[in-house]
Design a protein around this motif. Structure first.
Motif, PDB file in Angstrom:
ATOM      1  N   UNK A  96      54.049  45.140  48.295  1.00 21.72           N
ATOM      2  CA  UNK A  96      53.505  45.306  46.948  1.00 21.72           C
ATOM      3  C   UNK A  96      54.608  45.471  45.900  1.00 21.72           C
ATOM      4  N   UNK A  97      54.298  44.991  44.733  1.00 23.08           N
ATOM      5  CA  UNK A  97      55.115  45.252  43.546  1.00 23.08           C
ATOM      6  C   UNK A  97      54.156  45.744  42.462  1.00 23.08           C
ATOM      7  N   UNK A  98      54.667  46.306  41.373  1.00 20.70           N
ATOM      8  CA  UNK A  98      53.780  46.802  40.316  1.00 20.70           C
ATOM      9  C   UNK A  98      52.752  45.747  39.885  1.00 20.70           C
ATOM     10  N   UNK A  99      51.493  46.202  39.732  1.00 24.74           N
ATOM     11  CA  UNK A  99      50.362  45.390  39.284  1.00 24.74           C
ATOM     12  C   UNK A  99      49.810  44.443  40.353  1.00 24.74           C
ATOM     13  N   UNK A 100      50.322  44.522  41.581  1.00 27.07           N
ATOM     14  CA  UNK A 100      49.792  43.670  42.646  1.00 27.07           C
ATOM     15  C   UNK A 100      48.460  44.218  43.169  1.00 27.07           C
ATOM     16  N   UNK A 101      47.707  43.317  43.822  1.00 28.16           N
ATOM     17  CA  UNK A 101      46.406  43.659  44.397  1.00 28.16           C
ATOM     18  C   UNK A 101      46.320  43.131  45.823  1.00 28.16           C
ATOM     19  N   UNK A 102      45.737  43.920  46.717  1.00 29.78           N
ATOM     20  CA  UNK A 102      45.517  43.495  48.106  1.00 29.78           C
ATOM     21  C   UNK A 102      44.090  43.870  48.517  1.00 29.78           C
ATOM     22  N   UNK A 103      43.461  43.013  49.315  1.00 29.40           N
ATOM     23  CA  UNK A 103      42.060  43.238  49.706  1.00 29.40           C
ATOM     24  C   UNK A 103      41.856  43.084  51.209  1.00 29.40           C
ATOM     25  N   UNK A 104      40.796  43.716  51.704  1.00 26.84           N
ATOM     26  CA  UNK A 104      40.383  43.578  53.103  1.00 26.84           C
ATOM     27  C   UNK A 104      38.871  43.735  53.172  1.00 26.84           C
TER      28      UNK A 104
END
Length: 211
Positions: A96-104
Motif C-alpha cells: 500500500x501507498x497513501x490513498x490506495x485501496x484493497x478489497x476482498x
C-alpha cells in the motif's frame, strides 16, 4: 278417713302412668335427637374422591453456528485469532501507498447442522503502526467474485480502530442461503513507509427462528 285415703291413692295411681309416659317421651326425644347428631357427624366424615391427570414432554437443544469461506466453496467455523479466516485481498494490500485501496470478498452461511436462522452483527479490531491510517467499508455483493452490490453499504468508511458494533448487519435465513461480503480497506494520506497493521473482522451470529 278410709274413703279419703282411697281417693288419694286413686289420684296417685292415676298420676304415675302420666308421669311415666312423659319420661318415656323425653327419653325417646333425647334418643331421636342423639340420632340426628350422629347422622350429621357421619356426613361430615365422609371421604373425598381424588383423580390425577399427567402429561409428559421430552426436550433437547437445537444447533446453531456460522461458517465462512474465502473461495465460496470450502467453508469452516472460524474463530480469531488462531482460526481466523485469511482473506484474499488484492496484491496491493501488501504494498500500500497513501490513498490506495484493497478489497476482498468472503462468504458466510449457516453450519450444515444448524436448526436456527441467524441475525449477524459485525465489529472490527486492529493493531500495528498503520492501524491509525486505515479505514474500511463492508458491502454485500452477489457472488464470491465481487459481482454487483446487494442493497446499501453495511459499513461506510469507518476507521479499523473503531470499537463500534454494527448490530443486525444482515441475516441468514436458511441452510441454502450464502451471504457474500466485500471488505474494502483504504489507506489515508499519512500512511508511512514500512508501516503495517493486522485487522480482524468479527461477525457474531445470534439464533433467531427455528428452521
Amino acid at each position: 278417713m278410709t274413703d279419703k285415703n282411697h281417693f288419694t291413692d286413686q289420684m296417685a295411681s292415676t298420676e304415675k302412668p302420666a308421669t311415666s309416659d312423659r319420661r318415656r317421651r323425653r327419653k325417646l326425644l333425647a334418643i331421636t335427637s342423639g340420632g340426628l347428631v350422629l347422622g350429621i357427624g357421619a356426613a361430615i366424615t365422609l371421604a373425598a374422591w381424588t383423580d390425577r391427570e399427567s402429561a409428559h414432554g421430552d426436550f433437547s437443544a437445537g444447533s446453531f453456528a456460522l461458517e465462512s469461506s474465502a473461495d465460496g466453496t470450502n467453508f469452516a467455523d472460524t474463530t480469531a485469532p488462531g482460526d481466523a479466516l485469511a482473506l484474499t485481498f488484492d496484491d496491493l494490500a501488501e504494498n500500500l501507498s497513501p490513498k490506495d485501496t484493497a478489497s476482498a470478498v468472503y462468504a458466510i452461511r449457516l453450519d450444515r447442522s444448524s436448526t436456527y436462522s441467524a441475525a449477524v452483527s459485525g465489529a472490527v479490531e486492529a493493531s500495528g503502526s498503520a492501524a491509525d491510517n486505515l479505514t474500511y467499508s463492508v458491502q454485500r455483493v452477489s457472488d464470491i467474485s465481487g459481482g454487483s452490490p446487494v442493497g446499501g453499504a453495511l459499513v461506510s468508511s469507518e476507521p479499523v480502530t473503531s470499537t463500534t458494533v454494527h448490530e443486525d448487519m444482515f441475516s441468514v435465513g436458511s441452510l441454502n442461503e450464502v451471504v457474500f461480503l466485500k471488505v474494502t480497506v483504504n489507506a489515508d494520506a499519512d500512511l508511512g513507509q514500512g508501516e503495517s497493521a493486522d485487522v480482524v473482522w468479527n461477525l457474531t451470529g445470534t439464533s433467531v427462528d427455528s428452521l
